[in-house]
Structures are given as structure tokens and as C-alpha cells.
Design a protein around this motif. Structure first.
Motif, PDB file in Angstrom:
ATOM      1  N   VAL A 239       0.835  -1.207   0.000  1.00  0.00           N
ATOM      2  CA  VAL A 239       0.000   0.000   0.000  1.00  0.00           C
ATOM      3  C   VAL A 239       0.867   1.253   0.000  1.00  0.00           C
ATOM      4  O   VAL A 239       0.515   2.265  -0.628  1.00  0.00           O
ATOM      5  CB  VAL A 239      -0.960  -0.012   1.209  1.00  0.00           C
ATOM      6  N   ASN A 240       1.991   1.207   0.693  1.00  0.00           N
ATOM      7  CA  ASN A 240       2.903   2.349   0.682  1.00  0.00           C
ATOM      8  C   ASN A 240       3.401   2.628  -0.734  1.00  0.00           C
ATOM      9  O   ASN A 240       3.506   3.792  -1.151  1.00  0.00           O
ATOM     10  CB  ASN A 240       4.082   2.066   1.607  1.00  0.00           C
ATOM     11  N   THR A 241       3.685   1.580  -1.489  1.00  0.00           N
ATOM     12  CA  THR A 241       4.094   1.746  -2.892  1.00  0.00           C
ATOM     13  C   THR A 241       2.961   2.320  -3.724  1.00  0.00           C
ATOM     14  O   THR A 241       3.175   3.189  -4.579  1.00  0.00           O
ATOM     15  CB  THR A 241       4.543   0.398  -3.473  1.00  0.00           C
ATOM     16  N   PHE A 242       1.736   1.857  -3.477  1.00  0.00           N
ATOM     17  CA  PHE A 242       0.578   2.393  -4.190  1.00  0.00           C
ATOM     18  C   PHE A 242       0.391   3.881  -3.900  1.00  0.00           C
ATOM     19  O   PHE A 242       0.119   4.673  -4.805  1.00  0.00           O
ATOM     20  CB  PHE A 242      -0.684   1.632  -3.793  1.00  0.00           C
ATOM     21  N   ILE A 243       0.538   4.255  -2.635  1.00  0.00           N
ATOM     22  CA  ILE A 243       0.369   5.665  -2.254  1.00  0.00           C
ATOM     23  C   ILE A 243       1.454   6.520  -2.918  1.00  0.00           C
ATOM     24  O   ILE A 243       1.179   7.608  -3.447  1.00  0.00           O
ATOM     25  CB  ILE A 243       0.405   5.814  -0.726  1.00  0.00           C
ATOM     26  N   GLY A 244       2.695   6.033  -2.885  1.00  0.00           N
ATOM     27  CA  GLY A 244       3.770   6.765  -3.552  1.00  0.00           C
ATOM     28  C   GLY A 244       3.529   6.905  -5.040  1.00  0.00           C
ATOM     29  O   GLY A 244       3.787   7.962  -5.627  1.00  0.00           O
ATOM     30  N   LEU A 245       3.018   5.841  -5.664  1.00  0.00           N
ATOM     31  CA  LEU A 245       2.706   5.896  -7.095  1.00  0.00           C
ATOM     32  C   LEU A 245       1.623   6.919  -7.377  1.00  0.00           C
ATOM     33  O   LEU A 245       1.715   7.689  -8.352  1.00  0.00           O
ATOM     34  CB  LEU A 245       2.269   4.512  -7.567  1.00  0.00           C
ATOM     35  N   PHE A 246       0.587   6.946  -6.540  1.00  0.00           N
ATOM     36  CA  PHE A 246      -0.509   7.891  -6.737  1.00  0.00           C
ATOM     37  C   PHE A 246      -0.003   9.335  -6.690  1.00  0.00           C
ATOM     38  O   PHE A 246      -0.404  10.170  -7.500  1.00  0.00           O
ATOM     39  CB  PHE A 246      -1.581   7.664  -5.674  1.00  0.00           C
ATOM     40  N   LYS A 247       0.889   9.618  -5.764  1.00  0.00           N
ATOM     41  CA  LYS A 247       1.412  10.980  -5.642  1.00  0.00           C
ATOM     42  C   LYS A 247       2.417  11.309  -6.745  1.00  0.00           C
ATOM     43  O   LYS A 247       2.498  12.459  -7.196  1.00  0.00           O
ATOM     44  CB  LYS A 247       2.049  11.166  -4.260  1.00  0.00           C
ATOM     45  N   ASP A 248       3.182  10.310  -7.170  1.00  0.00           N
ATOM     46  CA  ASP A 248       4.199  10.563  -8.192  1.00  0.00           C
ATOM     47  C   ASP A 248       3.617  10.818  -9.577  1.00  0.00           C
ATOM     48  O   ASP A 248       4.351  11.241 -10.474  1.00  0.00           O
ATOM     49  CB  ASP A 248       5.162   9.373  -8.268  1.00  0.00           C
ATOM     50  N   THR A 249       2.332  10.546  -9.760  1.00  0.00           N
ATOM     51  CA  THR A 249       1.730  10.829 -11.069  1.00  0.00           C
ATOM     52  C   THR A 249       1.802  12.311 -11.427  1.00  0.00           C
ATOM     53  O   THR A 249       1.702  12.672 -12.600  1.00  0.00           O
ATOM     54  CB  THR A 249       0.256  10.379 -11.102  1.00  0.00           C
ATOM     55  N   SER A 250       1.976  13.159 -10.422  1.00  0.00           N
ATOM     56  CA  SER A 250       2.073  14.598 -10.702  1.00  0.00           C
ATOM     57  C   SER A 250       3.323  14.935 -11.505  1.00  0.00           C
ATOM     58  O   SER A 250       3.412  16.020 -12.102  1.00  0.00           O
ATOM     59  CB  SER A 250       2.072  15.394  -9.389  1.00  0.00           C
ATOM     60  N   LEU A 251       4.290  14.009 -11.576  1.00  0.00           N
ATOM     61  CA  LEU A 251       5.521  14.271 -12.321  1.00  0.00           C
ATOM     62  C   LEU A 251       5.326  14.239 -13.828  1.00  0.00           C
ATOM     63  O   LEU A 251       6.226  14.633 -14.574  1.00  0.00           O
ATOM     64  CB  LEU A 251       6.592  13.259 -11.918  1.00  0.00           C
ATOM     65  N   VAL A 252       4.178  13.754 -14.303  1.00  0.00           N
ATOM     66  CA  VAL A 252       3.939  13.763 -15.757  1.00  0.00           C
ATOM     67  C   VAL A 252       3.830  15.191 -16.280  1.00  0.00           C
ATOM     68  O   VAL A 252       3.805  15.408 -17.494  1.00  0.00           O
ATOM     69  CB  VAL A 252       2.673  12.962 -16.122  1.00  0.00           C
ATOM     70  N   TYR A 253       3.784  16.144 -15.380  1.00  0.00           N
ATOM     71  CA  TYR A 253       3.745  17.555 -15.769  1.00  0.00           C
ATOM     72  C   TYR A 253       4.967  17.932 -16.607  1.00  0.00           C
ATOM     73  O   TYR A 253       4.886  18.785 -17.495  1.00  0.00           O
ATOM     74  CB  TYR A 253       3.671  18.417 -14.509  1.00  0.00           C
ATOM     75  N   ILE A 254       6.097  17.259 -16.353  1.00  0.00           N
ATOM     76  CA  ILE A 254       7.337  17.632 -17.047  1.00  0.00           C
ATOM     77  C   ILE A 254       7.345  17.169 -18.496  1.00  0.00           C
ATOM     78  O   ILE A 254       8.197  17.621 -19.274  1.00  0.00           O
ATOM     79  CB  ILE A 254       8.568  17.061 -16.317  1.00  0.00           C
ATOM     80  N   ILE A 255       6.450  16.256 -18.872  1.00  0.00           N
ATOM     81  CA  ILE A 255       6.410  15.792 -20.266  1.00  0.00           C
ATOM     82  C   ILE A 255       5.183  16.352 -20.982  1.00  0.00           C
ATOM     83  O   ILE A 255       4.751  15.816 -21.996  1.00  0.00           O
ATOM     84  CB  ILE A 255       6.428  14.260 -20.352  1.00  0.00           C
ATOM     85  N   GLY A 256       4.626  17.431 -20.431  1.00  0.00           N
ATOM     86  CA  GLY A 256       3.544  18.120 -21.127  1.00  0.00           C
ATOM     87  C   GLY A 256       2.168  17.551 -20.886  1.00  0.00           C
ATOM     88  O   GLY A 256       1.248  17.835 -21.663  1.00  0.00           O
TER      89      GLY A 256
END
Length: 385
Positions: free
Chosen positions: A310-327
Motif C-alpha cells: 500500500v505504501n508503494t501504491f500511495i507513492g505511485l498515486f502521488k508521483d503521477t504529478s511528475l507527468v507535468y514535465i512531459i507536457g
């Protein structure tokens, strides 16, 4: 024979008496949790002082002085900016969130076709909720529909181009929809792929073990930003001339691969925690490798590492904001993009948008965390008396 005098023996039970005030109710809770020791008392007093200093202005900004509705920035601006607030800045500009709410949810998705997004959302909730409630039967069929059939239907509805549905390019996708799609695909792919990688890393076959080790260590050795950049920018350079595929699909692949590497290490930790006797007991029953792994080892290992999964899932959910760098614009990205709207430019707009997006992220992450705790307690049968 002399008779014994039994007059001292009570003929009926004494009525139960209430526990002392200090051993029940609110007083007991306060004494145990807040004032158990002098150090606890000092920390409690300091905490109350901090709350007294922070909460009143925070509540005032969030609710009392906040502006909930309005056509533009004027409701959140000062008089010097042409606004309606004579006493300085307003509180939170929830009017900005209210005006942009639908865009925060689906980005620039075609307005006339947004019913397709809402239909997919309803289908997702209708399939996910029964799967999470243990008492509801047919879990296997539910899982097959959610992870096998639903993605195909969702893809057809969201992208279109078939069955008379207008095509909506992924460049128009955004907001919470992108966050949830990336998270769902990442979770659905990373768990089974992580299991395969973890088993491969523990394999006795040298080639299989080497491939899994190289994949895991290569992915874990770089940040997600690099993986997304490679998937979006560098990958097309290695494809044949004229061959390409959607940028959003590249981001999905990058996120899923990144999460799989971390998931593999979490599951490998669970596999190592299983006592050797479990393997020997399975071998003594004459079970094959896959029977032993699927019926005895993996169920125990996955139960042990629920917090890590679940900790990995939570980290993945938050890391989706990094797609901002690819437009691409997830929830946080679309909120930040709307800060440039001159009709809503005020000192309160950025903070209001960030607080809203932060609350949405917290809501989903907190929900996953609490459900994880519930499942831990439900499955923790090995230590119950």
C-alpha cells in the motif's frame, strides 16, 4: 456431630458498583493519552498552545473569510485591485475552485463528450466497491471484470473513434482523470509484474535471475522523472522511422515499469520472511513449484507485506504529478496551469488551488491507508487467540 455456623456466608451477590471516575469515560482517556506522565502533560500543553495559535486564523482563512462563489477575481481581490474587499485580502478563493472544478476533474476533454468520463467513473466505483467489501460474493468474477473487461470498455469510451463515438486525443485529457488512470494502470500492472520479478530474482535459473536483477536495479537506480523523460522523449528515437505511439501510453508504460521494480523488492521481502519449514512442508506434500508458490508461499508473503504494498501504491498515486514535465496535466498540473488565467489572478488563487489539490491527494491516500489497516486486521489470523 457439631454443626458449623454458616451465617457469615452472603446469601446473594453484591450489586456491581461503578468504576471510579478516573477509570472511565473522558477522564480516563485524557489521563492515559494526554496526562499520563509529566512529560506527556508538558507536550499536551505545548500542543494546545500551538493549536490555539494556528487554528483560529486557519479556520478564518478556510471558511469564515473565504469567498465561495463569484464570476472572477474581483471577489477575492482588494479594493486597490478593483475588488469588493475593503479590509484587505479575502480568505480562500474557493470561487476559483468552483469555477474551474470540472476542468480540474477532466482537463480540456471535449465538453460535449464529458458524459463518457462520468460514465467510466461510475462504472469504476460500481466495480471497485464490491471488490473491497469482504461479505459480497463472486470476488473472482468481480476482479476479472474490473481488471480485464473494464479497462477495454474504459479505453473505448475515453478515446472514442469507434461505435460512433468522436475521437478525443489524449492531449486533451487532464486533471483528476489522468491521475486516476495512471494510478489504476500502474497499480494493476505493477502488482502482478512485481510478483513475477520477485520470484525471478529468487530463481535458481541464472539467466532468469540476472534479467530480473538488471531490470530491478536499473529502474530503481534512476528517478521517475528520468523514466518518464526516456519514455516520452528518448524512446521514439530508438523506434523505426515513422513508427510512434501515443505520449500518454508512453507515460503509462514508464509509470508501470517504475512501480513494478519497487513492488518486486517489497514482495521479495515478504518471500524472505516465510520460514524455511513452509517450503519443506510443501515439498513433502509433493507439490510442484507453482503449486507451492501459488497455494502456500505467496498468500503468506503478500499478507506480511500489505503495508509495503500500500505504501508503494500511495507513492505511485502521488508521483503521477511528475507527468507535468512531459507536457501532461494531472490534477496538480491542471491547477497550476489555471493560475495563468488573468480573470482569476489574485494573491489567494494559487494557495486556494494548491490546498484543494492537496486535499484531494490526501483524501485518496488516507483512504488507501485506512483500508490497508482494515485488511491487515482482517487477515492477521495467525496471531489471534
Amino acid at each position: 456431630m457439631q454443626e458449623h455456623d454458616l451465617s457469615y456466608v452472603r446469601a446473594e451477590m453484591v450489586n456491581a458498583q461503578a468504576a471510579p471516575l478516573g477509570e472511565r469515560g473522558l477522564v480516563r482517556w485524557l489521563r492515559i493519552n494526554l496526562f499520563a506522565t509529566p512529560a506527556d502533560t508538558v507536550m499536551t500543553v505545548i500542543g494546545l498552545i500551538v493549536l490555539a495559535l494556528v487554528l483560529p486564523p486557519l479556520i478564518n482563512w478556510l471558511f469564515i473569510s473565504a469567498q465561495w462563489t463569484g464570476p472572477d477575481r474581483s471577489v477575492c481581490a482588494t479594493v486597490s485591485q478593483g475588488g469588493a474587499q475593503p479590509d484587505g485580502w479575502s480568505g480562500a478563493c474557493w470561487a476559483f475552485v468552483n469555477a474551474k472544478f470540472e476542468q480540474f476533474m477532466v482537463g480540456r476533454y471535449t465538453i460535449s463528450e464529458r458524459w463518457r468520463v462520468w460514465l467510466v467513473a461510475i462504472m469504476f466505483v460500481a466495480l471497485l466497491v464490491p471488490l473491497m467489501i469482504p461479505r459480497i460474493p463472486y470476488k473472482g468474477l468481480n476482479a476479472i471484470v474490473l481488471f480485464g473487461v473494464f479497462p477495454i470498455i474504459a479505453f473505448v469510451l475515453l478515446v472514442g473513434g469507434v461505435f460512433g463515438l468522436p475521437y478525443v486525443e489524449t492531449q486533451l485529457w487532464g486533471g483528476l482523470m489522468v491521475t486516476l488512470v495512471l494510478s489504476f494502470v500502474g497499480i494493476a500492472v505493477s502488482l502482478p509484474l512485481g510478483i513475477v520479478l520477485a520470484l525471478g530474482r529468487r530463481s535458481k535459473l541464472p539467466v532468469v535471475k540476472m534479467v530480473c536483477v538488471i531490470f530491478i536495479e536499473a529502474i530503481r537506480g534512476v528517478p521517475l522523472v528520468t523514466v518518464l523523460f526516456m519514455a516520452s522523449v528518448m524512446l521514439p528515437l530508438f523506434l523505426p522511422a515513422g513508427m510512434t505511439f501515443d505520449k500518454f501510453l508512453r507515460a503509462l508504460i514508464g509509470v508501470a515499469m517504475f512501480a513494478s521494480a519497487y513492488m518486486a523488492e517489497v514482495i521479495r521481502g515478504g518471500l524472505q520472511a516465510i520460514p524455511k519449514g513452509q517450503y519443506e512442508g510443501a515439498d513433502s506434500l509433493g507439490l510442484s513449484y507453482w503449486q507451492k508458490t501459488g497455494l502456500i508461499i505467496l498468500p503468506q508473503a503478500l499478507k506480511l507485506v500489505i503495508p509495503g504494498i500500500v505504501n508503494t501504491f500511495i507513492g505511485l498515486f502521488k508521483d503521477t504529478s511528475l507527468v507535468y514535465i512531459i507536457g501532461m496535466f494531472d490534477l496538480l498540473g491542471i491547477v497550476r496551469q489555471n493560475f495563468a488565467d488573468a480573470a482569476w489572478a489574485s494573491a489567494q488563487t494559487p494557495m486556494s488551488g494548491l490546498v484543494f489539490s492537496g486535499f484531494v491527494f490526501w483524501l485518496f491516500c488516507f483512504g488507501m491507508s485506512r483500508y490497508s489497516i482494515y485488511m491487515e486486521r482482517r487477515l492477521d489470523t495467525g496471531h489471534k487467540r
